[in-house]
Design a protein around this motif. Structure first.
Motif, PDB file in Angstrom:
ATOM      1  N   SER A 272       0.782  -1.341  -0.110  1.00  0.00           N
ATOM      2  CA  SER A 272       0.238   0.022  -0.235  1.00  0.00           C
ATOM      3  C   SER A 272       0.917   1.216  -0.057  1.00  0.00           C
ATOM      4  O   SER A 272       2.118   0.838   0.865  1.00  0.00           O
ATOM      5  N   HIS A 273       0.726   2.595  -1.035  1.00  0.00           N
ATOM      6  CA  HIS A 273       1.359   3.394  -1.114  1.00  0.00           C
ATOM      7  C   HIS A 273       0.481   4.790  -1.087  1.00  0.00           C
ATOM      8  O   HIS A 273      -0.999   4.164  -1.841  1.00  0.00           O
TER       9      HIS A 273
ATOM     10  N   ASP B  34      -2.734  -2.693  -0.708  1.00  0.00           N
ATOM     11  CA  ASP B  34      -3.043  -4.294  -0.781  1.00  0.00           C
ATOM     12  C   ASP B  34      -3.060  -5.023  -1.665  1.00  0.00           C
ATOM     13  O   ASP B  34      -3.233  -5.881  -2.289  1.00  0.00           O
TER      14      ASP B  34
ATOM     15  N   GLN C 273       5.687   1.769   2.202  1.00  0.00           N
ATOM     16  CA  GLN C 273       4.619   2.316   3.369  1.00  0.00           C
ATOM     17  C   GLN C 273       4.058   1.332   4.591  1.00  0.00           C
ATOM     18  O   GLN C 273       4.157   0.783   5.491  1.00  0.00           O
ATOM     19  N   GLN C 274       3.495   0.517   3.389  1.00  0.00           N
ATOM     20  CA  GLN C 274       2.929  -0.926   4.150  1.00  0.00           C
ATOM     21  C   GLN C 274       3.331  -2.228   3.017  1.00  0.00           C
ATOM     22  O   GLN C 274       3.030  -1.556   1.634  1.00  0.00           O
ATOM     23  N   GLY C 275       3.397  -3.330   3.461  1.00  0.00           N
ATOM     24  CA  GLY C 275       3.437  -4.434   2.447  1.00  0.00           C
ATOM     25  C   GLY C 275       5.310  -4.953   2.172  1.00  0.00           C
ATOM     26  O   GLY C 275       6.152  -3.951   2.668  1.00  0.00           O
ATOM     27  N   GLU C 276       5.484  -6.017   2.101  1.00  0.00           N
ATOM     28  CA  GLU C 276       7.147  -5.832   1.322  1.00  0.00           C
ATOM     29  C   GLU C 276       7.368  -6.589  -0.596  1.00  0.00           C
ATOM     30  O   GLU C 276       6.406  -7.117  -0.806  1.00  0.00           O
TER      31      GLU C 276
END
Length: 294
Positions: A8-9, A19, A54-57
């Motif tokens: 997510s960005h 997601d 910002q979220q996740g990888e």
């Protein structure tokens, strides 16, 4: 393998991706499809490590793209690559050689010559397509393990596109390169991608193998003596339908022979079964998903 998990960005208050999860197998070409502004460029920058999620990888065989050794295996060709006012093909090659020491300058020169580009002239004097060719030559000269291409066909003429696709296939065969290539056009990707991923409104809305997902798609062209209506085809799993006067072009999902028998029962004056391309197979589904109907 590239593993993308829960990405997510946002830019400020503007959320660009939400997601997003995807796996890209080694030695495959994945077509990343979506309209302009769908988030394709941001996703490629996140995958390459230019942006930090910002979220996740994102992991390359379990390693981050921010890892120095892993970064050397990744080449991103953005939609609008940077170059200074006096940059020429020759100086561009020398610059990228510092980042990719194993780059094959002979391959670069061969491709530049094949595209008939003057390696001494500034890139700013080139057309958009010629500038794109200059950076495409870099990508093939670097021959990375992972190649990320953003709108790579933009500005290329048909001959340049064919040369590009041929070289891309050869790169995978000889170097084992894994490719993610984005485009707003399904038609550009359908004839050479192994898999596809569709992105729209921040989300990944579909993915799969190109061949497997088109095996049960059929296309028919029919002509009727009386004016046909869409209601006549309500029993079919329609991907797309176009009625022009008494002529109907129909793309449907299901067993081809069974569909042909059912269509024959409608007593068309003429019925032809046609080849289905990638765009025709998915444009109906994409349309419905974008509208929130599927």
């Amino acid at each position: 393998m590239i593993t993308i998990s829960g990405l997510s960005h946002s830019f400020g208050k503007h959320e660009v991706l939400k997601d997003v999860s995807l796996q890209v197998k080694d030695r495959t070409i994945v077509g990343l499809v979506g309209i302009n502004g769908a988030g394709k460029s941001t996703l490629l920058r996140l995958i390459s490590g230019v942006y930090v999620p910002q979220q996740g990888e994102v992991l390359y065989d379990g390693k981050s793209p921010l890892d120095e050794k892993t970064r050397r295996d990744i080449f991103l060709l953005p939609d609008d690559p940077y170059y200074s006012g006096q940059t020429s093909c020759r100086s561009l090659m020398k610059l990228y050689k510092t980042f990719y020491p194993a780059m094959d300058t002979n391959v670069y020169k061969e491709i530049i010559d094949d595209f008939r580009l003057d390696d001494k002239k500034p890139l700013r004097t080139f057309s958009k397509g010629m500038r794109r060719q200059s950076f495409i030559a870099l990508a093939f000269a670097v021959a990375p393990k992972y190649l990320l291409l953003d709108e790579a066909f933009d500005g290329l003429d048909p001959l340049a596109k064919k040369k590009f696709k041929d070289r891309l296939s050869d790169l995978i065969r000889t170097k084992g390169t894994t490719v993610i290539i984005s485009s707003h056009s399904l038609k550009e990707l359908g004839d050479f991608c192994d898999e596809y991923a569709m992105i729209d409104e921040k989300h990944l809305i579909g993915s799969g193998k190109v061949l497997e997902d088109t095996l049960d798609i059929c296309k028919f062209q029919l002509a009727f003596k009386a004016q046909p209506t869409e209601d006549m085809f309500s029993a079919f799993d329609i991907k797309s339908i176009k009625i022009t006067g008494r002529f109907v072009t129909l793309v449907v999902s299901g067993d081809g022979d069974d569909i042909e028998k059912k269509l024959a029962a409608l007593s068309p004056a003429v019925m032809d079964r046609l080849d289905v391309d990638f765009e025709e197979a998915f444009i109906g589904d994409l349309d419905r998903k974008v509208r929130g109907e599927g």
